[in-house]
Design a protein around this motif. Structure first.
Motif, mmCIF file in Angstrom:
data_model
loop_
_atom_site.group_PDB
_atom_site.id
_atom_site.type_symbol
_atom_site.label_atom_id
_atom_site.label_comp_id
_atom_site.label_asym_id
_atom_site.label_seq_id
_atom_site.Cartn_x
_atom_site.Cartn_y
_atom_site.Cartn_z
ATOM 1 N N ALA A 64 0.868 -1.178 0.000
ATOM 2 C CA ALA A 64 0.000 0.000 0.000
ATOM 3 C C ALA A 64 0.909 1.233 0.000
ATOM 4 O O ALA A 64 2.102 1.127 0.317
ATOM 5 C CB ALA A 64 -0.871 -0.013 1.243
ATOM 6 N N PRO A 65 0.360 2.405 -0.332
ATOM 7 C CA PRO A 65 1.187 3.623 -0.316
ATOM 8 C C PRO A 65 1.886 3.792 1.035
ATOM 9 O O PRO A 65 1.306 3.488 2.081
ATOM 10 C CB PRO A 65 0.175 4.746 -0.527
ATOM 11 C CG PRO A 65 -0.986 4.110 -1.187
ATOM 12 C CD PRO A 65 -1.027 2.689 -0.714
ATOM 13 N N ILE A 66 3.122 4.240 0.987
ATOM 14 C CA ILE A 66 3.820 4.544 2.236
ATOM 15 C C ILE A 66 3.430 5.950 2.679
ATOM 16 O O ILE A 66 2.984 6.779 1.870
ATOM 17 C CB ILE A 66 5.343 4.382 2.100
ATOM 18 C CG1 ILE A 66 5.897 5.208 0.925
ATOM 19 C CG2 ILE A 66 5.683 2.896 1.920
ATOM 20 C CD1 ILE A 66 7.421 5.215 0.865
ATOM 21 N N LEU A 67 3.577 6.194 3.974
ATOM 22 C CA LEU A 67 3.108 7.453 4.540
ATOM 23 C C LEU A 67 4.293 8.243 5.098
ATOM 24 O O LEU A 67 4.968 7.793 6.027
ATOM 25 C CB LEU A 67 2.080 7.169 5.645
ATOM 26 C CG LEU A 67 1.302 8.362 6.197
ATOM 27 C CD1 LEU A 67 0.579 9.128 5.091
ATOM 28 C CD2 LEU A 67 0.297 7.897 7.255
ATOM 29 N N ALA A 68 4.540 9.395 4.492
ATOM 30 C CA ALA A 68 5.590 10.292 4.975
ATOM 31 C C ALA A 68 4.952 11.240 5.983
ATOM 32 O O ALA A 68 3.945 11.890 5.683
ATOM 33 C CB ALA A 68 6.179 11.075 3.808
ATOM 34 N N HIS A 69 5.498 11.286 7.176
ATOM 35 C CA HIS A 69 4.916 12.121 8.238
ATOM 36 C C HIS A 69 5.752 13.391 8.381
ATOM 37 O O HIS A 69 6.965 13.330 8.567
ATOM 38 C CB HIS A 69 4.896 11.332 9.554
ATOM 39 C CG HIS A 69 3.994 11.901 10.601
ATOM 40 N ND1 HIS A 69 4.046 13.223 10.996
ATOM 41 C CD2 HIS A 69 3.010 11.336 11.348
ATOM 42 C CE1 HIS A 69 3.127 13.428 11.940
ATOM 43 N NE2 HIS A 69 2.474 12.307 12.168
#
Ligand code: FE
Ligand code: FE
Ligand code: ZN
Length: 279
Positions: A64-69
């Motif tokens: 799934a898309p990775i999440l940049a915080h």
């Protein structure tokens, strides 16, 4: 291939491919990372071959898309103009860098109005976003639901809705729901999950929901405190979390653990959650 998309927060210190490999090692199929350290100092420039290698790994393993915080210390609605300018510089730079990470989303905290009031806070956030997010922005930008500690904006669904309603490019925006935050903000996902989901749909719209931060809570319901707990060890509890990950409106979204853990501990939680997910 699992339809359950779950990962955890990982350190970006050793690069992008390293995070992908670490995720695979704990049976995750996505992950979250900070774009830079919490002080918001300079982000590392990407090494194109490193990003490309991660892109291949993600495709091959159906990630799934990775999440940049964004750094959680950024405050787009500070009373101090220099703090707001800094937030703008950092966010623009993060989005420039992320434009080469194809399968990613960007998550940020709306900020704290520090006594200026919610309305002023929202006004500053909207003007920040209108300076930062343009028709060129490629990465979806997710607003995180907050616990409401101190003077945080974004602990009511209505506040997030108002931000999205007022930005110039609403099509660029989504929402990341944090289970710990909404519980401590007073949305009762333990006793009335369906009601909370309906409320989210009515106020914001489920089509805006793009990611879930999956955490238990050390602090009680409606406490307006933000303290994450290990899955099943907090006041949300395992039964409610199992219902949460299996809820028809949530189960196909990517879940990201941000519990107080090391990588091995995250692996244990992922194993536990996979055993309770109805494939
Ligand atoms: Fe966050
Ligand atoms: Fe979170
Ligand atoms: Zn939190």
């Amino acid at each position: 291939m699992s339809t359950f998309k779950i990962g955890c927060h990982l350190s970006a210190a050793k690069g992008y491919l390293h995070m992908g490999e670490e995720a695979l090692g704990i049976n995750a199929n996505t992950f979250q990372f900070f774009t830079r350290n919490p002080r918001g100092s300079k982000a590392k420039e990407l090494i194109p071959s490193d990003v490309e290698a991660l892109n291949v790994l993600m495709t091959e393993n159906d990630f799934a898309p990775i999440l940049a915080h964004a750094p959680y210390t950024l405050n787009p609605c500070s009373a101090d103009e220099r703090v707001r300018e800094f937030a703008e510089i950092v966010m623009k730079d993060d989005l420039r860098i992320l434009s080469s990470v194809t399968n990613s989303q960007y998550n940020f905290h709306p900020g704290s109005h520090v006594g200026q009031g919610i309305e002023k806070g929202i006004e500053l956030i909207v003007s920040h976003l209108n300076q930062t997010i343009t028709s060129e922005t490629q990465t979806p930008v997710l607003i995180e639901t907050m616990s409401g500690k101190g003077s945080e904006v974004g602990s009511r669904f209505e506040e997030i809705r108002e931000i999205i309603d007022r930005v110039d490019h609403p099509e660029k925006f989504g929402v990341c729901m944090d289970s710990c935050h909404i519980f401590s903000a007073g949305y009762d996902i333990v006793n009335n999950l369906d009601g909370v989901i309906q409320e989210f749909d009515k106020v914001i719209g489920l089509e805006r929901l793009k990611a879930i931060h999956l955490n238990d809570s050390k602090m009680p319901f409606n406490s307006k405190k933000d303290r994450h707990e290990l899955i099943g060890k907090g006041l949300i509890g395992l039964d409610a979390i199992v219902a949460f990950i299996n809820h028809p409106a949530l189960r196909n979204l990517p879940f990201y653990l941000e519990t107080p853990n090391d990588v091995e501990g995250y692996g244990e939680e992922i194993k536990l959650l996979r055993s309770h997910y109805r494939e």
